[in-house]
Design an enzyme around this catalytic site. Structure first.
Site, PDB file in Angstrom:
ATOM      1  N   GLU A  65     -45.232  61.071  38.234  1.00 45.97           N
ATOM      2  CA  GLU A  65     -46.102  62.052  37.573  1.00 45.97           C
ATOM      3  C   GLU A  65     -45.233  63.267  37.270  1.00 45.97           C
ATOM      4  O   GLU A  65     -44.642  63.866  38.178  1.00 45.97           O
ATOM      5  CB  GLU A  65     -47.264  62.431  38.493  1.00 45.97           C
ATOM      6  CG  GLU A  65     -48.086  61.252  39.004  1.00 45.97           C
ATOM      7  CD  GLU A  65     -49.139  60.806  37.995  1.00 45.97           C
ATOM      8  OE1 GLU A  65     -49.341  61.534  36.996  1.00 45.97           O
ATOM      9  OE2 GLU A  65     -49.759  59.744  38.199  1.00 45.97           O
ATOM     10  N   GLU A  92     -39.260   7.930  29.972  1.00 46.57           N
ATOM     11  CA  GLU A  92     -38.209   7.064  30.525  1.00 46.57           C
ATOM     12  C   GLU A  92     -37.590   7.811  31.700  1.00 46.57           C
ATOM     13  O   GLU A  92     -36.997   8.877  31.528  1.00 46.57           O
ATOM     14  CB  GLU A  92     -37.160   6.761  29.450  1.00 46.57           C
ATOM     15  CG  GLU A  92     -37.715   6.139  28.177  1.00 46.57           C
ATOM     16  CD  GLU A  92     -37.897   4.635  28.294  1.00 46.57           C
ATOM     17  OE1 GLU A  92     -37.427   4.066  29.295  1.00 46.57           O
ATOM     18  OE2 GLU A  92     -38.499   4.036  27.381  1.00 46.57           O
TER      19      GLU A  92
END
Length: 1373
Positions: free
Chosen positions: A305, A690
């Site tokens: 802040e 596969e």
């Protein structure tokens, strides 16, 4: 003296220190002059300017948009910004999250300028940019900032400006750790949140930030996590993270360098010790951003802040900069504290997503895709390790973290040498063992499993399926169905064992509290079929690497070649095997959404299609949902430990798969595959996986296979929850089964299940989704699919009323849908002739007015029938190219009625179509149609084939000159060919049947867009057409395109060639929108005239369209060209003999016909010497239009000329001017001449006067170059006069020359004769008869000047004879 030296040395050091201090402090901060807040538009331009000024250091990008559409801009700053620097940690500042807290916004902008201005000058800044990837976001809430008011220290009423444009506080909008409904799925994370929040979350999750600062206002303090508290407490209790000490240090670094913040009481009455606070202790914030960063990513974030007043006056900004400058930089430098390193495997390959764990600190960070990690830590001794899926977690490694620099470390992880879970099951299971295994699981977990058999193999073995889900045994509406099938080839066994392990794993984890597995099984019905070919398995052999032993079923049939194929039957799939029939019935019975077929013999994720038309392989044959299939393949391959590497098997070293995925047909083509059948005949999207090169590996390898595949198997299942899902109901709430769900742009439909529920897998994006069902009116909705998860979309369909549909879509032409039947040729012609009688202003039926129409009758529709057609598009709709496809003629008749009626009632789109085009309706091409209809028994004739040769085939044979019938004169074929030559159609649309596909010239891919238009706007039939590759038909389309330059688009209307009478109405309803969309393309394209510089038409010009393969001839009268093109960007090449080619780039927009007139320059029009000249300055006057140009000779040299302009057919010019020294000229005319054509006249001394027609366009018609030819005047005289005068002068000169010659001859004759000849020795006669000079004595004379005198000669012996005048002078003397 020694004291003096010391004094001087001290003074020197003082001077040096002062100089150094000033050199450091005096950084470039010129940006502080004239402080002001930058609004959004200024910020966009300012960032672009920074990037252009510092291209090697800065780059701007956006992470998304605000509610009001403003970009959420980020400026990235680092050394060598264009390169990849995976080794650098990433830092970010995010400001202005609350739109009225504005100080942080400007400080971030100041910081960006400071870093860029001082890089390379300030050692600290340079080091920071060389080692850190910095991202600066000035505003997360640009909408709020724009709504805020400068000078207001508190938020406006109703928090306007603080919140976003929807009134939501963004720092309360993030997922909260104490939310009782929290979940890790994307729906929870992103659903219902603000676009700014979602954008930042995705940014944080995708980018591995290390440290971050969140800049706020309204107080002066550094606030660190956690921000929220469990329970109902609002404050006054610390909520500490596992890294609490580190967070306090990070907050202190900032606060201690800001005197005002460090004091702690700047904004009374609040008091913060040393300017620090735990966020929750100050006040609890639910849904805060800094907590989200820490809990969901690697990023440590602190909130700062910065000011008591939220939006102070701009003149205070330099003060805030000086207060925070050191803090901002020092905080960024903390990014490089702690431990930085990599995690690699035994081969040195990076390991992604490995968790970096510190002993005693319950928070882990993860490695990036490149294996890097950054773990911020305070100085001290730590024990560190890495945990990664599929790898052993190594013992803790001690590391000393220093205060002055980061410690470097490489952690190596090794694959699990043996499995930890399911250890007793890493064996091969024959049929009996598999059966026992499945029954045991079902018995052990009866509440979440159900074991069934879907059929039996050839040898009578059960085809078991284990259902694993909460509440098994039935389809629960809204719950999608998933399946895994393995062991289709009996000797490919890895998938079989993986599915057995997966089944046990899911059950164990579900009851073990695994939230992920619980979520999968609670929301998905999972079906596991370990073996589709148990007979083949029993024949297989352990250790088989690549043989075919046991691959087929007991009938020696390859089951993955045994399914019905879209390209027709083969030897292998004419009769389905018991195993195939069982799977087909099972797949048709249950509404599967996603599935995978597990194989072996390679390592790749294979997606549809597997086959292609000629089964040649080697090229991709993508399905309509190719992007979804590619994504699904990548999901499995990426999650698999090795598949994504794309490495070949040892027996096929050249077989590499980029990314570990492949399109089936590109790898090798096969017919009768299961994944293609599933996609085409069910709502299921299936992949073939596969799983390894070794088909039947030893059991000792199974643990490795499991670790490689476990995560991939789970992630693939989770993909079922992506896309669109919902229900289709009737207007009274009944579920509608079998409703088609189609997506605009994708020619593939899925169907709703028995309860009306449906699922449509889609990639993120916005789509038009349509639900339709026979007997109900279709509905289309727009929907946006999120990046993660699904979106719900329900449909309510109203019952269908044919008359209501006709009124809504077909201008109430009831004949098109009521009592439909096939028309014999004469009946059809009569119907078309009726349209001429009814709509005579637009319709003309032609039958017998020429040789062509005597055989091929046609109906023409166009505005102002009988008027000029040269500048209109010509489109033909044809039918019955093949007699076995009479459905097209009914659609042709229907569309003619539809179009004529629409024009008659004034429908604007159709009126515009007929204003722009001539539509030709040409039915009954094949005379065999009459025979087909004569024998029609009013039932479906889907595969009817005439015994005789159909017109399409005979036309191809005639044009290709092969297989000719000696008994045929090909009269009808010749007439059709002449029709193509004469009409020069821009597009021919064949209305075909027997397919729902679209054919077009193979060499012209731009027509693929028309095919897509048709498919996107039509409603597919209820059955999937079996693809038939009609080679002759395709060759015919290609041949006509090549020979006659006419494209044919063949639209497949229905799978059945000749559906029964009453179904004609449904075919019309399904296809009207598609046909209309294609024909409406006559409102889209490019047209124009091709002229020379004098305005004359170039009738021999050609226009070629890049990408179409067409060369368009201009019309023989006005030299008009027309190019019917789908939307896109095209290049047109315009060419005419003896003229320069001209290339135009044209952007074609849907529904717009662009007028592009072309003026070609003659080849001898050279460039101007000296290059281009600037346009003369023109005053801005809205009441004036200008024409500018150059006057040049044929050598392109500027000419001093007079230029004037006059209206067409006017006798006097309205404006004139002269050229300047560069040949430039300007004419100013009243604005009323805009859009009109004028005649330019250019005259210059010594040049022939030239005129040119110019059409005024816009305020300035520029670049009018006029070439002047030198006139015939010679020396100011006309050439004829000059020639005559020159002739007279020439004759005079010749006469004068003759006279002079005669005078000279006479003068020569009057001179004395001198005859020299040898004299006899005894000749004593005097030389001169004059008695006075008789005493002259003879002397020898030599007439050879160069003959030297002899030694005996003297000068007196030589007599020089001269002229008579000399003699006389001598005599006088």
């Amino acid at each position: 003296m020694a004291g003096l030296n010391k004094f001087l040395f001290a003074v020197f050091l003082l001077l040096i220190s002062e100089t150094v201090s000033r050199s450091i402090d005096e950084d470039d901060e010129s940006f502080l002059k004239n402080p002001k807040y930058k609004k959004y538009d200024e910020l966009v331009g300012f960032f672009d300017k920074l990037v252009s000024s510092y291209p090697e250091l800065a780059k701007v990008y956006s992470i998304g948009k605000s509610v009001e559409g403003r970009q959420l801009l980020v400026l990235q700053i680092t050394e060598d910004i264009q390169g990849e620097h995976s080794e650098r940690p990433s830092f970010k500042y995010v400001a202005n999250m609350h739109g009225d807290e504005s100080v942080g916004r400007e400080l971030v902008i100041y910081l960006a300028q400071y870093l860029l201005l001082n890089y390379g000058k300030n050692e600290r800044v340079t080091k920071l940019l060389n080692s850190t990837d910095i991202h600066l976001m000035p505003s997360l809430n640009p909408d709020g900032f724009e709504a805020s008011k400068e000078g207001e220290c508190e938020s406006l009423s109703e928090y306007k400006g603080r919140s976003n444009a929807k009134g939501v506080d963004l720092n309360r909008d993030f997922p909260d750790q104490f939310d009782k409904n929290k979940s890790n799925d994307d729906e929870y994370l992103f659903s219902g949140r603000q676009p700014e929040t979602v954008a930042l979350m995705k940014w944080v999750l995708s980018k591995q930030f290390t440290l971050s600062g969140n800049l706020h206002g309204g107080a002066i303090v550094a606030s660190y996590p956690y921000d929220d508290l469990s329970g109902d407490k609002d404050c006054c209790e610390e909520s500490r993270t596992p890294d609490d000490a580190l967070f306090k240090h990070l907050a202190s670094v900032y606060a201690s360098n800001n005197d005002l913040m460090h004091r702690g009481d700047a904004c009374k009455p609040e008091k913060f010790v040393d300017g620090l606070t735990n966020g929750a202790f100050w006040y609890s914030v639910k849904g805060g951003m800094q907590d989200f960063n820490y809990l969901h990513s690697n990023c440590f974030e602190v909130t700062f802040e910065l000011s008591c007043c939220k939006y102070p006056k701009a003149e205070e900004l330099p003060t805030f900069w000086h207060q925070n400058k050191e803090s901002l930089i020092a905080f960024m430098e903390q990014t490089n504290i702690g431990i930085q390193g990599t995690v690699v495997d035994e081969n040195g390959e990076p390991v992604k997503n490995a968790q970096i764990m510190i002993e005693g600190i319950g928070h882990a960070v993860k490695t990036t895709h490149h294996g890097y990690f950054w773990r911020m830590l305070l100085p001290g001794q730590y024990n560190i390790t890495a945990a990664a899926a599929g790898y052993e977690t190594p013992l803790y490694t001690p590391v000393t973290v220093r205060a002055d620099r980061a410690s470097r470390l490489t952690l190596t992880v090794r694959p699990h040498p043996r499995p930890r879970p399911l250890s007793d099951d890493f064996v091969h299971h024959n049929y009996l063992m598999m059966e026992r295994f499945l029954k045991d699981i079902n018995a052990q977990y009866p509440n979440i499993t159900r074991l069934t058999s879907i059929g039996k193999s050839v040898q009578g073995r059960e085809l078991y399926v284990l259902e694993v889900t909460k509440d098994p045994g039935r389809h629960i509406p809204g719950k999608p169905e998933f399946k895994y099938v393995a062991n289709m080839h009996g000797n490919e066994v890895v998938g079989r064992e993986m599915l057995l392990l997966l089944a046990k794993y899911l059950c164990q984890q579900y009851y073990g509290g695994d939230e992920r597995v619980q979520r999968i099984l609670n929301t998905t019905r999972v079906h596991i079929m370990p073996s589709m070919n148990p007979d083949g398995y029993e024949k297989s052999k352990l250790g088989d690497f690549q043989s075919v032993r046991g691959r087929p079923n007991a009938h020696n049939i390859d089951l993955n070649r045994n399914f019905p194929d879209q390209y027709g039957p083969t030897v292998d799939n004419t009769v389905q095997e018991p195993e195939t029939e069982a799977v087909m019935a099972w797949s048709s019975r249950i509404p599967f959404v996603l599935s995978a077929n597990l194989h072996g013999g390679a390592l790749v994720a294979n997606y549809p299609y597997d086959g292609d038309a000629d089964m040649s392989g080697g090229r991709a044959n993508p399905a309509p949902d190719n992007d979804v299939f590619v994504h699904l393949a990548h999901v499995y391959a990426e999650a698999h430990h090795r598949m994504h590497l794309g490495q070949p098997c040892k027996n096929t070293p050249n077989e590499r798969f980029p990314g570990g995925i492949t399109n089936g047909a590109k790898w090798y083509a096969l017919a009768g595959g299961m994944q293609d059948w599933s996609y085409l005949h069910t709502s299921d999207m299936e992949l073939t996986l596969e799983l390894g090169c070794h088909k039947f590996p030893p059991a000792a390898d199974l643990p490795t296979y499991w670790e490689d595949n476990k995560e991939a198997l789970l992630e693939f299942m989770e993909q079922i929850h992506t896309g669109v899902t919902g229900f289709v109901h009737s207007h009274i709430g009944h579920p509608l089964a079998g409703a088609t769900i189609t997506v605009g742009g994708i020619s593939h439909a899925v169907r709703s299940a028995a309860d009306g529920d449906y699922w449509r897998l889609l990639r993120p994006g916005t789509y038009n989704v349509t639900a339709g069902k026979t007997g109900y009116e279709s509905i289309t909705e727009e929907v946006t699919v999120p990046a993660n998860g699904t979106v719900s979309l329900n449909f309510t369909l109203m019952p269908d009323d044919p008359q209501h549909w006709s009124s809504a879509y077909d201008f109430r032409v009831l004949d098109n849908i009521m009592y439909t039947a096939y028309h014999k040729p004469l009946e059809l012609y009569a119907k078309l002739a009726e349209l001429e009688n009814k709509f005579g202003d637009i319709a003309e039926f032609r039958a017998g007015d020429s040789l062509n129409t005597a055989l091929l009758h046609e109906l023409k529709l166009t505005a102002d029938a009988g008027g000029p057609e040269e500048t209109k598009f010509h489109v033909a709709l044809i039918s019955n190219l093949y007699a076995s496809q009479p459905l097209g003629q009914e659609m042709l008749l229907n569309y003619a009625r539809h179009l004529a009626t629409a024009y008659h009632i004034g429908e604007p789109i159709h009126k515009r179509m007929l204003n722009n085009s001539v539509i030709h309706f040409i039915p009954n091409l094949d005379p065999l149609t009459m025979k087909i209809l004569r024998n029609y028994d009013h039932t479906d004739k889907c595969d009817v084939t005439p015994i005789e040769e159909e017109f399409g085939d005979s036309l191809y044979n005639y044009l290709a000159n092969k297989n000719l019938n000696p008994l045929s004169n090909y009269t009808r074929e010749k007439a059709f060919a002449r029709l193509l030559e004469v009409e020069r159609f821009d597009l021919v649309i064949e209305l075909a049947s027997g397919t729902e596909g679209v054919s077009y010239p193979e060499s012209a891919k731009i027509y693929e867009q028309y095919a897509q238009m048709f498919q996107e706007h039509r409603t597919p039939g209820d059955i999937v057409c079996q693809k038939k590759d009609d080679v002759v038909h395709g060759d015919l389309i290609d041949l006509i395109y090549e020979r006659y330059n006419v494209p044919i688009l063949s639209l497949g209307l229905d799978c059945c060639k000749m559906p029964k009478d009453e179904d004609i109405a449904w075919v019309w309803r399904h296809n009207l929108a598609g046909i209309m969309k294609v024909v409406r393309s006559v409102n889209t394209g490019v047209v124009g005239f091709v002229r020379n510089e004098e305005g004359g038409p170039l009738r021999a010009a050609m226009v070629a369209v890049e990408g179409s393969g067409r060369q368009l001839r201009v019309t023989p009268n006005q030299a008009h060209y027309r190019a019917l093109l789908p939307p896109g960007t095209y290049r047109l090449l315009v060419r005419a003999r003896n003229y320069h080619d001209q290339t135009l780039t044209v952007v074609v927009v849907d529904g717009v016909i662009k007028q592009k007139d072309v003026v070609l320059r003659r080849i001898n029009a050279d460039q101007i010497p000296g290059g281009q000249f600037e346009e003369p300055p023109l005053p801005k006057d809205p009441n004036t239009v200008y024409i500018t140009g150059l006057a040049l000779d044929y050598n392109s040299v500027p000419v001093n000329a007079r230029v004037s302009a006059a209206p067409l057919r006017a006798l006097h010019a309205v404006v004139s001017n002269t050229t300047d020294a560069r040949g430039r000229w300007v004419l100013a005319l009243p604005v009323t001449y805009s859009g009109r054509e004028v005649v330019l006249s250019v005259a210059g001394d010594g040049y022939v006067t030239r005129t040119k027609h110019v059409k005024l366009t816009g305020s300035v018609t520029a670049n009018q170059i006029i070439k002047l030819e030198k006139d015939d005047d010679v020396m100011g005289l006309p050439r004829l006069v000059f020639v005559m005068l020159a002739g007279v002068v020439g004759v005079g000169l010749v006469a004068l020359a003759a006279c002079c010659f005669d005078c000279r001859r006479r003068a020569r004759d009057s001179r004395q004769d001198y005859l020299f000849s040898p004299l006899p020795a005894d000749d004593k006669r005097p030389l001169v008869p004059d008695e006075d000079i008789a005493d002259i004595v003879r002397k020898p004379y030599y007439d050879e000047e160069e003959l030297p005198p002899s030694e005996t000669d003297s000068e007196e012996d030589i007599v020089l004879l001269r002229s008579g005048r000399d003699w006389q002078a001598n005599e006088q003397d």
